[in-house]
Enzyme design. Structure first.
Site, mmCIF file in Angstrom:
data_model
loop_
_atom_site.group_PDB
_atom_site.id
_atom_site.type_symbol
_atom_site.label_atom_id
_atom_site.label_comp_id
_atom_site.label_asym_id
_atom_site.label_seq_id
_atom_site.Cartn_x
_atom_site.Cartn_y
_atom_site.Cartn_z
ATOM 1 N N ARG A 3 12.527 -2.190 9.651
ATOM 2 C CA ARG A 3 11.304 -1.411 10.538
ATOM 3 C C ARG A 3 10.954 -2.289 12.091
ATOM 4 O O ARG A 3 11.413 -3.401 12.418
ATOM 5 C CB ARG A 3 10.343 -1.200 10.080
ATOM 6 C CG ARG A 3 9.278 -0.120 9.630
ATOM 7 C CD ARG A 3 8.443 0.123 8.915
ATOM 8 N NE ARG A 3 7.157 -0.374 9.220
ATOM 9 C CZ ARG A 3 6.121 0.070 9.074
ATOM 10 N NH1 ARG A 3 5.335 0.010 7.556
ATOM 11 N NH2 ARG A 3 4.994 -0.083 9.501
ATOM 12 N N ARG B 263 0.411 -8.031 13.931
ATOM 13 C CA ARG B 263 -0.131 -7.323 13.260
ATOM 14 C C ARG B 263 -1.155 -8.039 11.754
ATOM 15 O O ARG B 263 -2.314 -7.028 11.823
ATOM 16 C CB ARG B 263 1.337 -6.351 12.656
ATOM 17 C CG ARG B 263 1.608 -5.292 13.069
ATOM 18 C CD ARG B 263 3.191 -4.902 12.194
ATOM 19 N NE ARG B 263 2.682 -4.374 11.532
ATOM 20 C CZ ARG B 263 3.866 -3.655 10.464
ATOM 21 N NH1 ARG B 263 4.846 -5.033 10.505
ATOM 22 N NH2 ARG B 263 3.196 -3.546 9.296
ATOM 23 N N ARG C 173 -8.793 1.940 9.557
ATOM 24 C CA ARG C 173 -8.551 0.689 9.693
ATOM 25 C C ARG C 173 -9.188 -0.101 10.522
ATOM 26 O O ARG C 173 -8.616 -1.225 10.897
ATOM 27 C CB ARG C 173 -6.830 1.179 10.942
ATOM 28 C CG ARG C 173 -6.180 0.010 11.241
ATOM 29 C CD ARG C 173 -4.908 0.215 9.564
ATOM 30 N NE ARG C 173 -3.906 -0.279 10.168
ATOM 31 C CZ ARG C 173 -2.906 0.424 9.418
ATOM 32 N NH1 ARG C 173 -2.299 1.062 9.475
ATOM 33 N NH2 ARG C 173 -1.257 -0.003 10.215
ATOM 34 N N ARG D 69 12.034 -7.059 4.449
ATOM 35 C CA ARG D 69 11.879 -5.030 4.256
ATOM 36 C C ARG D 69 12.768 -4.515 4.443
ATOM 37 O O ARG D 69 12.569 -4.513 6.233
ATOM 38 C CB ARG D 69 10.235 -4.871 4.820
ATOM 39 C CG ARG D 69 10.032 -3.360 4.381
ATOM 40 C CD ARG D 69 8.728 -3.328 4.199
ATOM 41 N NE ARG D 69 8.103 -2.813 5.428
ATOM 42 C CZ ARG D 69 6.608 -3.027 6.224
ATOM 43 N NH1 ARG D 69 5.938 -2.285 4.881
ATOM 44 N NH2 ARG D 69 6.266 -2.773 7.217
ATOM 45 N N LYS E 292 0.812 -1.335 -0.313
ATOM 46 C CA LYS E 292 -0.225 0.334 0.190
ATOM 47 C C LYS E 292 0.776 1.043 -0.264
ATOM 48 O O LYS E 292 0.577 1.805 -0.338
ATOM 49 C CB LYS E 292 -1.014 0.024 1.229
ATOM 50 C CG LYS E 292 -1.691 -0.825 1.116
ATOM 51 C CD LYS E 292 -2.304 -0.871 3.068
ATOM 52 C CE LYS E 292 -2.440 -0.752 3.426
ATOM 53 N NZ LYS E 292 -1.207 -1.977 4.230
#
Ligand code: AMP
Length: 231
Positions: free
Chosen positions: A167, A178, A90, A137, A15
């Site tokens: 991250r 998550r 969200r 990532r 996203k």
């Protein structure tokens, strides 16, 4: 007519990467609530200190705080001509509040206010692919950009030269949380929006450029055919 877009999808669906590209193409602000919170944490503002532990755990910041932040951001002049929301809403209560802010109840009809109806894009991806992607990532410690956006360099950010780091909420145990939070609290948003003529789905498991092309075509189609410009 302005273009108001919401991107939905699990963490790691792309996203943020897509929103950054599309906002440039469409010349509308990319409003990433996660990036706003990370910036506040980096600058040790009162907001940052308040939300740091929540982000580290992978849980969600409470709805009242998030909607206040977004309402404030959408009131800025640059968002009058459209916006691309990434990471908000969200939860269903956040989506209801957003409808209220935009002045259009479930937008099967053109809202009477000056805002155009939301175009909602769900970028879908399996949990297995999310886990695989987030384990790899890297983001820039300075500007927060994802390394895979344009960079071919393994250590530094293509944009600002900052160091690339994982991250903090991409650790496997946090990603699992998550994902659980996504399925429990955010996935119901798909049901909330699904019946709207402006809802669309795009497969996130394609090359980045192909995902961009798919979103551009489907959003153009939805924005033009469902709500043709007034003459
Ligand atoms: P993101 O960069 O979108 O993955 O967001 C990172 C983190 O910021 C999330 O795991 C949440 O803790 C928090 N966050 C971002 N957007 C929201 C939101 N709309 N509501 C609640 N928490 C959020």
């Amino acid at each position: 007519m302005s273009l108001n877009v919401v991107m939905l999808g699990p963490p790691g669906a792309g996203k943020g990467t897509q929103a950054a590209r599309l906002a440039k193409t469409w010349q509308i602000p990319h409003i990433s609530t996660g990036a706003m919170l990370r910036e506040a944490i980096k600058n040790r503002t009162p907001l940052g200190l308040q939300v740091q532990a929540i982000l580290d755990s992978g849980a969600l910041v409470d709805d009242a705080l998030m909607t206040a932040i977004v309402q404030d951001r959408l009131a800025q002049p640059d968002a009058a001509a459209g916006f691309l929301l990434d990471g908000f809403p969200r939860t269903v209560p956040q989506a209801r509040t957003l409808d209220g802010i935009l002045g259009g109840e479930p937008d099967k009809v053109r809202p009477t206010g000056s805002r155009s109806p939301l175009v909602v894009v769900e970028v879908f991806l399996t949990d297995g692919e999310v886990l695989r992607r987030l384990a790899a990532r890297m983001v820039c410690a300075e500007c927060g950009k994802n390394s895979q956006d344009d960079s071919k360099d393994a250590d530094t950010c293509y944009d600002c030269g900052g160091q690339l780091v994982p991250r903090t909420d991409d650790k496997e145990e946090v990603v699992r949380n998550r994902l659980e939070v996504y399925h429990r609290q955010t996935a119901p948003l798909v049901e909330y929006y699904r019946e709207r003529p402006t809802f669309c789905r795009v497969d996130g498991n394609q090359l980045v450029d192909d995902v961009t092309d798919a979103i551009v075509s489907v959003v153009r189609l939805k924005a033009d055919t469902t709500y043709p410009p007034r003459t």
